[in-house]
Scaffold this active site. Structure first.
Site, PDB file in Angstrom:
ATOM      1  N   HIS A 104     -43.466  30.795  16.119  1.00 16.06           N
ATOM      2  CA  HIS A 104     -44.040  29.842  17.377  1.00 16.06           C
ATOM      3  C   HIS A 104     -44.903  31.089  18.425  1.00 16.06           C
ATOM      4  CE1 HIS A 104     -40.833  27.223  16.371  1.00 16.06           C
ATOM      5  NE2 HIS A 104     -41.434  26.381  17.405  1.00 16.06           N
ATOM      6  N   LYS A 154     -42.995  31.344  23.964  1.00 17.89           N
ATOM      7  CA  LYS A 154     -41.516  30.364  23.591  1.00 17.89           C
ATOM      8  C   LYS A 154     -40.400  31.149  24.151  1.00 17.89           C
ATOM      9  CE  LYS A 154     -38.994  27.905  20.223  1.00 17.89           C
ATOM     10  NZ  LYS A 154     -39.037  26.735  21.193  1.00 17.89           N
TER      11      LYS A 154
END
Length: 233
Positions: free
Chosen positions: A131, A135
């Site tokens: 990600h 995040k």
């Protein structure tokens, strides 16, 4: 449909754009500095807020008869309490770690593959998720959902971040700038590897799925999942 947004960050703004393009009206944008909330004009709430705010947002909506779509991760220690409150108030609720329509198909494929691999003890499974660097949670809620799908259909008993003891699933979490999200489930033996992969090209799929779930839930009562929305059985 009149939609309230709880959380007005990148995801909230994207949901706003998609909802308006589909003919809906955004009647409230509740963020960290919001003092008062008018629940009287909402058909449905979509919650992509902070983990510390999610449970309060969700249960306040229930108290006012507003159904909730929630994609906030990191608050699930209170999940069962939220489900109980939904039932008590006669409201409606969908939580998903990922609202992408493709990811929810991927969840089903993951469980189907796990059932086939259950008897093949020569394969070891691991999950990798990648990600963007902003995040907050690690591993991702999507990776945890994948692990839970494998655990429910095999002899694996749990998961651990990075290294895991025998009988548990290792989840490797990587953070790379400008990466919307890639999830890979690997079954590896001495002779070969079987892998399934979902790669998000952007975040629009997450926002679109949340809006579709909101359209579906209006007028219903109870606790549902994206399986219900997509009629996946």
């Amino acid at each position: 449909m009149k939609i309230a947004l709880f959380g007005y960050g990148k995801m909230g703004k994207m949901i706003e754009q998609i909802a308006e393009n589909r003919g809906h009206e955004i009647v409230a944008k509740i963020d960290v500095d919001t003092v008062e909330v008018d629940f009287s004009n909402m058909d449905v709430a979509i919650d992509f807020s902070m983990p510390s705010a999610a449970f309060g947002n969700i249960t306040q909506c229930f108290e006012h008869g507003v159904p909730v779509i929630s994609g906030t991760t990191g608050w699930l220690q209170d999940f069962n309490k939220a489900l109980a409150r939904c039932e008590e108030t006669g409201s409606a609720f969908i939580y998903a770690s990922n609202f992408s329509l493709g990811v929810n198909i991927f969840f089903e494929l993951n469980e189907y593959l796990a059932k086939m691999m259950r008897q093949l003890k020569q394969y070891n499974v691991d999950i990798e998720e990648i990600h963007h660097t902003q995040k907050l949670d690690s591993p991702s809620g999507t990776a945890i959902t994948l692990a839970e799908g494998i655990i429910a259909n095999t002899d694996y008993t749990g998961w651990k971040l990075d290294e895991a003891p025998k009988g548990e699933i290792p989840i490797i979490a990587r953070r790379i700038a400008d990466t919307p999200g890639t999830h890979t489930v690997n079954y590896e033996s001495e002779v070969d590897t079987i892998a399934i992969v979902h790669t998000a090209h952007n975040r629009q799929g997450f926002a679109l799925g949340a809006v579709i779930a909101a359209e579906w839930i209006v007028g219903k009562k109870g606790v549902f999942t994206m399986k219900d929305v997509l009629n996946l059985g």
